[in-house]
Scaffold this motif. Sequence first.
Motif, mmCIF file in Angstrom:
data_model
loop_
_atom_site.group_PDB
_atom_site.id
_atom_site.type_symbol
_atom_site.label_atom_id
_atom_site.label_comp_id
_atom_site.label_asym_id
_atom_site.label_seq_id
_atom_site.Cartn_x
_atom_site.Cartn_y
_atom_site.Cartn_z
ATOM 1 N N UNK A 199 -27.621 2.807 -4.573
ATOM 2 C CA UNK A 199 -26.408 3.347 -5.212
ATOM 3 C C UNK A 199 -25.711 4.150 -3.956
ATOM 4 N N UNK A 200 -26.739 4.963 -2.896
ATOM 5 C CA UNK A 200 -25.972 5.608 -1.910
ATOM 6 C C UNK A 200 -25.373 4.542 -0.710
ATOM 7 N N UNK A 204 -21.681 5.095 0.246
ATOM 8 C CA UNK A 204 -21.067 5.181 1.477
ATOM 9 C C UNK A 204 -20.244 4.177 2.052
ATOM 10 N N UNK A 205 -20.650 2.752 1.683
ATOM 11 C CA UNK A 205 -20.016 1.662 2.227
ATOM 12 C C UNK A 205 -18.329 1.693 1.386
ATOM 13 N N UNK A 248 -19.080 6.114 -5.310
ATOM 14 C CA UNK A 248 -18.060 6.574 -4.382
ATOM 15 C C UNK A 248 -17.462 7.920 -4.510
ATOM 16 N N UNK A 249 -17.408 8.430 -5.829
ATOM 17 C CA UNK A 249 -16.948 9.783 -6.089
ATOM 18 C C UNK A 249 -17.761 10.902 -5.384
ATOM 19 N N UNK A 250 -19.243 10.429 -5.444
ATOM 20 C CA UNK A 250 -20.128 11.420 -4.863
ATOM 21 C C UNK A 250 -19.970 11.426 -3.461
ATOM 22 N N UNK A 264 -22.734 11.446 6.615
ATOM 23 C CA UNK A 264 -23.241 10.314 7.642
ATOM 24 C C UNK A 264 -24.811 10.939 7.777
ATOM 25 N N UNK A 265 -25.029 12.081 7.890
ATOM 26 C CA UNK A 265 -26.349 12.677 7.967
ATOM 27 C C UNK A 265 -27.093 12.418 6.729
ATOM 28 N N UNK A 266 -26.591 12.766 5.659
ATOM 29 C CA UNK A 266 -27.327 12.454 4.497
ATOM 30 C C UNK A 266 -27.827 11.142 4.091
#
Length: 303
Positions: A199-200, A204-205, A248-250, A264-266
């Motif tokens: 999901x992450x 991010x994509x 996406x909203x997250x 990006x670090x996450x």
Amino acid sequence: MRRSTTFAGTENSVGTEKSVDSTSPLNGRRALLVAVFLMEMVAATVLLWKAAPPPVSPRVPPPTPPSAASPGPVAPPDPVTSIPLPDGRSAALLALGGPHAPALLQRLGAELPDAVAAVDAFWGPDWPQHIEIAVAGSDQQFRVLAGGAADIAATTTAQRIMFAPGAAQMSPAALRIVLRHELFHYAARAQTAPDAPRWLTEGVADFVGRPAAARPGPASAATLAQLPADADLDTPGAARSLAYDRAWWFTRYVADTHGTSTLRELYQRACGPDHSDVATAVRQTLGADLDAVLVGWQHWLTG
């Protein structure tokens, strides 16, 4: 909108094709790409043949004697178009058949320079210098070679990004989103663990691919401010769309409140080869427990 996805087992402006010397490395790579696809096509054909009933032999008319006026054999077009990109990368656009593949590849090629720039802006320049994009000749071919389903527009494997034939019907805006989404997966593949939270990775994509939008407001905040489960991404229909929207909203919330470099670090902490669990990655990256972050996310959505 047809979704894009990344196959779980994985790691341009189109102009006229350039003339290339037969001994050049580019021409050799072009020949290799064609050979690889021929082997993949043979494997796919075998798989499909085994699943099909024995064919009925058709009646074959007797051969027609050749005529002096008959044209000679026509060489098939080269299925690979190689193009340079503004940041120094190169791309190979591969048509695997079907009537719409050339036009779709032309559209993808025209979007590719800006898509590469969007990925560079978020991820940085450290990702593969050569990009391969293919358009499947049929839905069966897309399913066998790329693991795509009927409602999936594109997938990313370790070798390439592949589009379904139906992607030719997408609007320019939707195709732009899918290309950037998949190109991020292609760029981040080497630094993404096989067991990363999907999901992450998808959120991010989508952050890279989708344009910004106004926050949904109080009416939708409670529905959207819930982290999706990975299984939700595999559920066709409205449940899948909602899962992608939540992811996406997250990511939008993290980037808006902490910056894109923090997002990006996450990703690197939660999805990289030595990743920790999401709660730990959130605490280490955002400086707050996940529950507190989720509360802040819900408040942000109402704004």
